[in-house]
Scaffold this active site. Structure first.
Site, mmCIF file in Angstrom:
data_model
loop_
_atom_site.group_PDB
_atom_site.id
_atom_site.type_symbol
_atom_site.label_atom_id
_atom_site.label_comp_id
_atom_site.label_asym_id
_atom_site.label_seq_id
_atom_site.Cartn_x
_atom_site.Cartn_y
_atom_site.Cartn_z
ATOM 1 N N LYS A 175 0.646 -42.162 -63.055
ATOM 2 C CA LYS A 175 -0.612 -41.689 -63.625
ATOM 3 C C LYS A 175 -0.333 -40.515 -64.561
ATOM 4 O O LYS A 175 -0.100 -39.394 -64.136
ATOM 5 C CB LYS A 175 -1.609 -41.252 -62.539
ATOM 6 C CG LYS A 175 -3.008 -41.243 -63.140
ATOM 7 C CD LYS A 175 -3.952 -40.145 -62.723
ATOM 8 C CE LYS A 175 -3.778 -38.781 -63.235
ATOM 9 N NZ LYS A 175 -4.097 -38.525 -64.647
ATOM 10 N N GLY A 228 2.447 -29.996 -62.673
ATOM 11 C CA GLY A 228 1.175 -29.485 -63.174
ATOM 12 C C GLY A 228 0.923 -28.101 -62.609
ATOM 13 O O GLY A 228 1.863 -27.384 -62.258
ATOM 14 N N VAL A 232 -3.282 -27.200 -58.191
ATOM 15 C CA VAL A 232 -3.355 -28.629 -57.861
ATOM 16 C C VAL A 232 -2.155 -29.032 -56.997
ATOM 17 O O VAL A 232 -2.291 -29.748 -55.996
ATOM 18 C CB VAL A 232 -3.428 -29.501 -59.142
ATOM 19 C CG1 VAL A 232 -3.375 -30.985 -58.787
ATOM 20 C CG2 VAL A 232 -4.691 -29.193 -59.932
ATOM 21 N N GLY A 233 -0.965 -28.540 -57.358
ATOM 22 C CA GLY A 233 0.248 -28.885 -56.606
ATOM 23 C C GLY A 233 0.143 -28.469 -55.153
ATOM 24 O O GLY A 233 0.482 -29.236 -54.248
ATOM 25 N N GLU A 250 6.461 -29.666 -59.294
ATOM 26 C CA GLU A 250 6.883 -28.659 -60.276
ATOM 27 C C GLU A 250 5.620 -27.989 -60.751
ATOM 28 O O GLU A 250 4.726 -28.653 -61.275
ATOM 29 C CB GLU A 250 7.548 -29.336 -61.476
ATOM 30 C CG GLU A 250 9.014 -29.561 -61.374
ATOM 31 C CD GLU A 250 9.774 -28.402 -60.806
ATOM 32 O OE1 GLU A 250 9.468 -27.245 -61.190
ATOM 33 O OE2 GLU A 250 10.645 -28.635 -59.982
ATOM 34 N N CYS A 284 6.122 -24.838 -68.886
ATOM 35 C CA CYS A 284 6.140 -24.090 -67.628
ATOM 36 C C CYS A 284 7.281 -23.094 -67.639
ATOM 37 O O CYS A 284 7.312 -22.175 -66.839
ATOM 38 C CB CYS A 284 6.175 -25.013 -66.429
ATOM 39 S SG CYS A 284 7.530 -26.137 -66.482
ATOM 40 N N GLU A 385 -0.320 -17.174 -64.815
ATOM 41 C CA GLU A 385 0.151 -18.070 -65.869
ATOM 42 C C GLU A 385 -0.982 -18.334 -66.861
ATOM 43 O O GLU A 385 -2.071 -18.732 -66.460
ATOM 44 C CB GLU A 385 0.626 -19.394 -65.272
ATOM 45 C CG GLU A 385 1.219 -20.306 -66.326
ATOM 46 C CD GLU A 385 1.751 -21.611 -65.759
ATOM 47 O OE1 GLU A 385 1.015 -22.285 -65.015
ATOM 48 O OE2 GLU A 385 2.904 -21.961 -66.077
HETATM 49 C C1 UN1 Z 1 7.926 -27.958 -68.627
HETATM 50 O O1 UN1 Z 1 7.470 -27.155 -69.393
HETATM 51 O O2 UN1 Z 1 7.196 -28.450 -67.730
HETATM 52 O O3 UN1 Z 1 13.405 -26.233 -70.112
HETATM 53 C C2 UN1 Z 1 9.291 -28.506 -68.749
HETATM 54 C C3 UN1 Z 1 12.523 -26.582 -70.890
HETATM 55 C C4 UN1 Z 1 12.260 -28.051 -71.100
HETATM 56 C C5 UN1 Z 1 11.409 -28.582 -70.015
HETATM 57 C C6 UN1 Z 1 10.136 -27.844 -69.781
HETATM 58 N N1 UN1 Z 1 13.511 -28.748 -71.131
HETATM 59 O O4 UN1 Z 1 11.845 -25.783 -71.509
#
Ligand code: UN1
Length: 496
Positions: A175, A228, A232-233, A250, A284, A385
């Site tokens: 999804k 996400g 939510v996680g 993650e 992230c 964040e």
């Molecule tokens: C993310 O933002 O969820 O290391 C992943 C990084 C990328 C992956 C980011 N290779 O910035």
């Protein structure tokens, strides 16, 4: 062109059972509809999970090198279509084209890596304490996986999950985010062309609110991998644990770069620009805090501000664009709210701070690259964040102080230090409490051959990607086999 995409269930492209639709919009130009997608409901999930369940046994018994070869074929197809797909990532998600192409490249790299895992997936053989007896451990798949992915890496993150899940012998219900459904559909099309058997990979479009939780908690789902938000996680993980499901998440980050007085400032500025404003801050791993040694604080701040003032906002398909839009109106609102919070907390707004509506940007979700200075560790903009182009610059007295500030948040995904001093770099490497640590490089750009993930509220369960402790651990469990061929009763511990 508007793509009309469908669900993919049991080897067939189908509409949602109830025929409701959603639109995917180009965030740089909201008059450009990228796709029309089904807004699926519980029936669609039920069908997809059933298909995945039914396909599981045959797929589990398909030799792993054969499973891997399909993924290697998908790698080739991704390579051939890199330009087209990179452009689509930019159009649907907004990141600038070189980054859109990078997103595809990350999927390609992951496909080659995980496809080749089909010939590894190694276990261990150890001697038995008894004669004529074998002892070994093997990796076995977990079953049917729900893979729930975000919009910020529309191809790469699905690739991080789908390829290792499949090569390990699991079947999948995928999804993707409802903001990047067309990219997700292309990835599934490619895997279908590469030869994935019916039912092994199923795609269900829809919103997280609508079907995410229903999918994750479905009684016939064995494992969940989610990327996400932390809220939510955490919620999913609580529910899934109650249902005894494997779950890995993650989640968020509040990543920081330390700039020491012995660091190369030009390099640190480049790293802060790339980490803070690359992907419009929507990684992230984005560097949302820059913690600067007091001796170089003023100098760094003026160099950083000058560099940020040169960034050009616009449609990511244009060569003249450095920073694209944020993904949607609610994200825009959230980021602008945080800017107001920063002002109220009396952080000093140095640059940016507003929506950007000049020329064609009026049609998209643009926010000026924003820098706050004089930020102190307890402010909300230093703790939470934001997931947008907003960077907080903070002052530290020395390395110890800087490391304390980096670690004093609930997240622990990525951190970086700019220093020329080997001892500083060793101490930072040891004491920064994050899953990824960069020395003289920014907080973003993890490579796929090592595990990816964070400490504290940044990650739950297994890490993603390659290497020891990476995604193969997420998608397999260990089985230990003892085979006695002595032809008589042997008693471990007693007869040895
Ligand atoms: C993310 O933002 O969820 O290391 C992943 C990084 C990328 C992956 C980011 N290779 O910035």
């Amino acid at each position: 062109m508007v793509e009309k995409v469908r669900n993919f269930i049991n080897g067939k492209w189908v509409n949602a059972a109830e025929g409701r639709m959603l639109k995917s919009i180009n965030p740089a130009d909201t008059t450009d509809t990228v796709g029309i997608i089904p807004r699926s409901g519980q029936k669609d999930i039920d069908m997809a999970v059933t298909a995945a369940r039914n396909a599981y046994n045959k797929w589990r018994l398909t030799p792993a090198p054969g499973r891997g070869e399909i993924i290697l074929k998908a790698a080739e197809l991704l390579c051939k279509r890199k330009q087209e797909l990179g452009g689509l990532v930019t159009r649907e998600m907004g990141k600038v084209l070189p980054e859109g192409l990078g997103d595809v490249q990350e999927a390609i790299d992951m496909a080659y890596y995980m496809g080749s895992e089909g010939r590894r997936l190694a276990g261990e053989t150890v001697p038995s304490e008894l004669a004529n007896k074998d002892c070994k451990s093997v990796r076995v798949p977990i079953g049917v996986f729900a893979l729930i992915t975000p919009w910020n890496f529309p191809l790469a993150i699905p690739a991080w999950k789908i390829f290792p899940a499949l090569v390990s012998g699991n079947t999948v219900v995928f999804k993707p985010s409802s903001y990047t459904p067309v990219c997700a559909t292309k990835l599934v099309e490619i895997l279908v062309e590469a030869g994935i058997p019916d039912g092994v990979l199923n795609l269900v479009h829809g919103t997280g609110d609508g079907i995410g939780e229903y999918l994750a908690t479905h009684p016939k789902i064995d494992g969940v991998s989610f990327t996400g938000s932390t809220s939510v996680g955490e919620k999913l993980s609580r529910i899934c644990s109650a249902f005894d499901k494997e779950i890995s998440c993650e989640m968020g980050g509040k990543n920081a770069i330390i700039v020491m007085d012995d660091g190369k400032l030009e390099l640190a500025v480049e790293g802060a620009i790339w980490g803070g404003f690359g992907t419009t801050g929507q990684r992230c791993t984005a560097a949302s805090r820059i913690i600067v040694h007091e001796a170089v604080y003023n100098k760094f701040l003026s160099m950083f501000t000058k560099a940020a003032s040169k960034l050009r906002l616009g449609n990511g398909l244009l060569k003249t664009t450095d920073v694209g839009p944020v993904i949607n109106d609610s994200q825009m609102e959230k980021v602008l709210d945080y800017i107001e919070i920063g002002k109220k907390e009396r952080a000093r707004l140095v640059i940016g701070g507003k929506a950007y509506k000049k020329g064609p940007c009026a049609k998209g979700y643009f926010i000026e690259p924003t820098i706050f200075a004089g930020v102190t560790p307890k402010m909300r903009i230093a703790q939470e964040e934001i997931f947008g182009p907003v960077v907080s610059v903070m002052k530290a007295k020395n390395l110890e102080d800087a490391i304390r500030i980096v670690n004093d948040v609930k997240y622990g995904l990525s951190s970086a230090i700019y220093t020329q001093d080997v001892n500083n770099s060793a101490i930072a490497e040891r004491d920064l409490d994050t899953g990824l640590v960069y020395i003289n490089a920014s907080t973003i750009g993890a490579e796929i051959q090592l595990p990816f993930g964070g400490t504290k509220k940044s990650g739950l369960g297994h890490r993603e990607a390659g290497g020891k402790g990476g995604a193969i651990d997420m998608f397999t469990k260990w089985k230990v086999i003892y085979r006695d061929y002595s032809g008589r009763l042997q008693k471990a511990q007693i007869d040895k």
